[in-house]
Design a protein around this motif. Structure first.
Motif, PDB file in Angstrom:
ATOM      1  N   LEU A 162       7.889  10.699   4.373  1.00 44.40           N
ATOM      2  CA  LEU A 162       7.156  10.096   5.495  1.00 44.40           C
ATOM      3  C   LEU A 162       6.727   8.664   5.170  1.00 44.40           C
ATOM      4  O   LEU A 162       6.794   7.777   6.035  1.00 44.40           O
ATOM      5  CB  LEU A 162       5.935  10.943   5.848  1.00 44.40           C
ATOM      6  CG  LEU A 162       6.213  12.229   6.594  1.00 44.40           C
ATOM      7  CD1 LEU A 162       4.937  13.045   6.743  1.00 44.40           C
ATOM      8  CD2 LEU A 162       6.801  11.937   7.956  1.00 44.40           C
ATOM      9  N   LEU A 163       6.300   8.422   3.941  1.00 44.32           N
ATOM     10  CA  LEU A 163       5.898   7.069   3.559  1.00 44.32           C
ATOM     11  C   LEU A 163       7.095   6.117   3.531  1.00 44.32           C
ATOM     12  O   LEU A 163       6.969   4.949   3.920  1.00 44.32           O
ATOM     13  CB  LEU A 163       5.194   7.093   2.205  1.00 44.32           C
ATOM     14  CG  LEU A 163       3.793   7.700   2.230  1.00 44.32           C
ATOM     15  CD1 LEU A 163       3.282   7.912   0.804  1.00 44.32           C
ATOM     16  CD2 LEU A 163       2.837   6.823   3.012  1.00 44.32           C
ATOM     17  N   ALA A 175       0.831  -1.211   0.000  1.00 41.88           N
ATOM     18  CA  ALA A 175       0.000   0.000   0.000  1.00 41.88           C
ATOM     19  C   ALA A 175       0.860   1.254   0.000  1.00 41.88           C
ATOM     20  O   ALA A 175       0.557   2.230  -0.701  1.00 41.88           O
ATOM     21  CB  ALA A 175      -0.929  -0.008   1.212  1.00 41.88           C
ATOM     22  N   ILE A 176       1.943   1.239   0.760  1.00 41.32           N
ATOM     23  CA  ILE A 176       2.847   2.396   0.798  1.00 41.32           C
ATOM     24  C   ILE A 176       3.508   2.598  -0.557  1.00 41.32           C
ATOM     25  O   ILE A 176       3.592   3.722  -1.057  1.00 41.32           O
ATOM     26  CB  ILE A 176       3.885   2.227   1.922  1.00 41.32           C
ATOM     27  CG1 ILE A 176       3.214   2.392   3.285  1.00 41.32           C
ATOM     28  CG2 ILE A 176       5.033   3.218   1.765  1.00 41.32           C
ATOM     29  CD1 ILE A 176       4.084   2.034   4.466  1.00 41.32           C
ATOM     30  N   ASN A 177       3.976   1.518  -1.179  1.00 41.32           N
ATOM     31  CA  ASN A 177       4.601   1.625  -2.502  1.00 41.32           C
ATOM     32  C   ASN A 177       3.618   2.136  -3.547  1.00 41.32           C
ATOM     33  O   ASN A 177       3.979   2.936  -4.411  1.00 41.32           O
ATOM     34  CB  ASN A 177       5.189   0.287  -2.935  1.00 41.32           C
ATOM     35  CG  ASN A 177       6.425  -0.072  -2.159  1.00 41.32           C
ATOM     36  OD1 ASN A 177       7.105   0.782  -1.595  1.00 41.32           O
ATOM     37  ND2 ASN A 177       6.719  -1.355  -2.092  1.00 41.32           N
ATOM     38  N   PHE A 178       2.363   1.694  -3.460  1.00 44.97           N
ATOM     39  CA  PHE A 178       1.334   2.171  -4.377  1.00 44.97           C
ATOM     40  C   PHE A 178       1.105   3.666  -4.195  1.00 44.97           C
ATOM     41  O   PHE A 178       1.033   4.423  -5.167  1.00 44.97           O
ATOM     42  CB  PHE A 178       0.029   1.393  -4.167  1.00 44.97           C
ATOM     43  CG  PHE A 178      -1.111   1.899  -4.990  1.00 44.97           C
ATOM     44  CD1 PHE A 178      -1.176   1.629  -6.341  1.00 44.97           C
ATOM     45  CD2 PHE A 178      -2.125   2.646  -4.408  1.00 44.97           C
ATOM     46  CE1 PHE A 178      -2.227   2.095  -7.117  1.00 44.97           C
ATOM     47  CE2 PHE A 178      -3.182   3.118  -5.167  1.00 44.97           C
ATOM     48  CZ  PHE A 178      -3.229   2.844  -6.528  1.00 44.97           C
ATOM     49  N   ALA A 213       6.470  -1.205   8.509  1.00 42.01           N
ATOM     50  CA  ALA A 213       6.271  -2.406   7.702  1.00 42.01           C
ATOM     51  C   ALA A 213       7.414  -3.391   7.906  1.00 42.01           C
ATOM     52  O   ALA A 213       7.179  -4.594   8.075  1.00 42.01           O
ATOM     53  CB  ALA A 213       6.125  -2.038   6.226  1.00 42.01           C
ATOM     54  N   GLN A 214       8.648  -2.908   7.919  1.00 36.90           N
ATOM     55  CA  GLN A 214       9.785  -3.811   8.108  1.00 36.90           C
ATOM     56  C   GLN A 214       9.778  -4.418   9.501  1.00 36.90           C
ATOM     57  O   GLN A 214      10.127  -5.587   9.673  1.00 36.90           O
ATOM     58  CB  GLN A 214      11.100  -3.070   7.856  1.00 36.90           C
ATOM     59  CG  GLN A 214      12.299  -3.986   7.822  1.00 36.90           C
ATOM     60  CD  GLN A 214      12.223  -4.996   6.688  1.00 36.90           C
ATOM     61  OE1 GLN A 214      11.900  -4.647   5.565  1.00 36.90           O
ATOM     62  NE2 GLN A 214      12.522  -6.240   6.992  1.00 36.90           N
ATOM     63  N   ALA A 273      -3.633  10.603  -4.221  1.00 39.21           N
ATOM     64  CA  ALA A 273      -2.446  11.264  -3.672  1.00 39.21           C
ATOM     65  C   ALA A 273      -2.814  12.211  -2.537  1.00 39.21           C
ATOM     66  O   ALA A 273      -2.050  12.371  -1.583  1.00 39.21           O
ATOM     67  CB  ALA A 273      -1.708  12.018  -4.774  1.00 39.21           C
ATOM     68  N   ASP A 274      -3.976  12.818  -2.626  1.00 41.86           N
ATOM     69  CA  ASP A 274      -4.396  13.770  -1.594  1.00 41.86           C
ATOM     70  C   ASP A 274      -4.763  13.108  -0.273  1.00 41.86           C
ATOM     71  O   ASP A 274      -4.912  13.798   0.736  1.00 41.86           O
ATOM     72  CB  ASP A 274      -5.570  14.613  -2.086  1.00 41.86           C
ATOM     73  CG  ASP A 274      -5.123  15.771  -2.949  1.00 41.86           C
ATOM     74  OD1 ASP A 274      -3.914  16.084  -2.927  1.00 41.86           O
ATOM     75  OD2 ASP A 274      -5.967  16.362  -3.646  1.00 41.86           O
TER      76      ASP A 274
END
Length: 98
Positions: free
Chosen positions: A78-79, A18-21, A87-88, A51-52
């Motif tokens: 931040l992401l 989700a973060i990569n997307f 996530a890691q 994006a918003d």
């Protein structure tokens, strides 16, 4: 314990995806915003809306500086931090509980 480990691992992988997307959408929307006339396409508005989700929260604290909006850069940083930290950590915890 392996079930709990698999759960944490799966949550970490889904969060990373989700973060990569979101990072990809922010980059594409920022690049498309430089193209004149792109505002008439629905796909741009869809990308901008996604994006918003992150950028709107940051704009409350950091307004644009003149004509330059650094919100996408801060959102991406931040992401990346969330990916590397949260996530890691979930993925590593899942591996340790297996």
């Amino acid at each position: 314990m392996f079930i709990l480990g698999n759960f944490f691992y799966a949550v970490g992988v889904v969060l990373r995806a989700a973060i990569n997307f979101e990072v990809t959408v922010i980059i594409i929307a920022a690049i498309l915003s430089w193209i004149p006339g792109v505002y008439q396409f629905r796909i741009y508005h869809a990308l901008r809306a996604i994006a918003d989700l992150v950028e709107r929260q940051i704009r409350k604290f950091i307004p644009p500086i003149g004509y330059v909006d650094i919100t996408p850069l801060i959102a991406i940083l931040l992401l990346i931090f969330l990916d590397r930290f949260l996530a890691q950590s979930l993925i590593d915890l899942g591996w340790r509980l297996r």
